[in-house]
Write an enzyme that holds these catalytic residues in place. Structure first.
Site, PDB file in Angstrom:
ATOM      1  N   GLY A  14       0.825  -1.198   0.000  1.00  0.00           N
ATOM      2  CA  GLY A  14       0.000   0.000   0.000  1.00  0.00           C
ATOM      3  C   GLY A  14       0.855   1.242   0.000  1.00  0.00           C
ATOM      4  N   CYS A  15       0.374   2.257   0.643  1.00  0.00           N
ATOM      5  CA  CYS A  15       1.041   3.553   0.688  1.00  0.00           C
ATOM      6  C   CYS A  15       2.446   3.440   1.272  1.00  0.00           C
ATOM      7  CB  CYS A  15       0.200   4.504   1.540  1.00  0.00           C
ATOM      8  SG  CYS A  15       1.008   6.046   1.949  1.00  0.00           S
ATOM      9  N   PHE A  16       3.434   3.898   0.528  1.00  0.00           N
ATOM     10  CA  PHE A  16       4.799   3.787   1.048  1.00  0.00           C
ATOM     11  C   PHE A  16       5.082   4.755   2.175  1.00  0.00           C
ATOM     12  CE2 PHE A  16       6.387   5.772  -3.240  1.00  0.00           C
ATOM     13  CZ  PHE A  16       5.938   7.041  -2.904  1.00  0.00           C
ATOM     14  N   TRP A  17       4.287   5.807   2.312  1.00  0.00           N
ATOM     15  CA  TRP A  17       4.472   6.700   3.462  1.00  0.00           C
ATOM     16  C   TRP A  17       4.177   5.965   4.764  1.00  0.00           C
ATOM     17  CZ3 TRP A  17       0.950  11.167   1.359  1.00  0.00           C
ATOM     18  CH2 TRP A  17       1.590  11.840   0.318  1.00  0.00           C
ATOM     19  N   SER A  19       4.166   2.602   5.268  1.00  0.00           N
ATOM     20  CA  SER A  19       5.126   1.514   5.452  1.00  0.00           C
ATOM     21  C   SER A  19       6.459   2.039   5.960  1.00  0.00           C
ATOM     22  CB  SER A  19       5.348   0.775   4.135  1.00  0.00           C
ATOM     23  OG  SER A  19       4.141   0.295   3.636  1.00  0.00           O
TER      24      SER A  19
END
Length: 181
Positions: A14-17, A19
């Site tokens: 999903g969103c790399f922010w 993770s």
């Protein structure tokens, strides 16, 4: 520190922010960088990836010291901090760029990831099949600089406060033994 203790893991969940913010907190993780992997376009931009036409996933590259945190432990965090049962979606984020996929860098990582998925499905841990793909790592393209350390640099942004912060707090509560002091 022996160089053989340093490994790289690549996860798309999903969103790399989100993770990045979680994996940065793990003792033994040396560096986490957001980027794009698994697509057909060379040197994609965030805007390119958001179209869904490049076939890249938002992902993070994790450099870790396996004498302090194991790949198995990183897999535990990976599966506990996103929904691995939804195809091409995490929460309100929809598209192939938000898929759940593990990109292995060694045969041992491949074997561990495949076994982990198999056990999760056999034990019916999520009450639905895990759709996480396990794929050989291809070229990892680092995201633009403004994506790096996004949560820490932008805590006042609504997405950080409403989405990322609760995920980080939940991680810290359930994985206290992994959190850097």
């Amino acid at each position: 520190m022996n160089l053989t203790e340093i490994e790289t893991a690549i996860f798309a969940n999903g969103c790399f922010w989100c993770s990045e913010a979680i994996f940065q907190k793990i003792n033994g993780v040396k560096e986490v960088k957001p980027g794009y992997i698994g697509g057909k376009t060379e040197n994609p931009t965030y805007e390119d990836v958001c179209t869904g036409t490049t076939e890249h996933a938002e992902a993070i590259e994790i450099v870790f010291d396996n004498s302090l945190v194991t790949y198995q432990e990183l897999l535990e965090v990976f599966f506990a901090t996103h929904d691995p049962t939804t195809l091409n979606r995490q929460g309100n984020d929809v598209g192939t760029q938000y898929r759940s996929e593990i990109f292995y860098t060694t045969k041992d990582q491949k074997d561990q990831a495949e076994l982990f998925v198999k056990i999760l499905n056999q034990e019916n841990i999520f009450d639905k099949p895990v759709v996480t793909k396990v794929s050989k790592a291809s070229t990892f393209y680092f995201a633009e600089n403004y994506h790096r350390d996004y949560f820490n640099n932008n805590p006042e942004k609504s997405y950080c406060a409403m989405v990322i912060s609760p995920k980080v707090k939940k991680f810290e509560k359930f994985f206290q033994e992994y959190v850097t002091k």
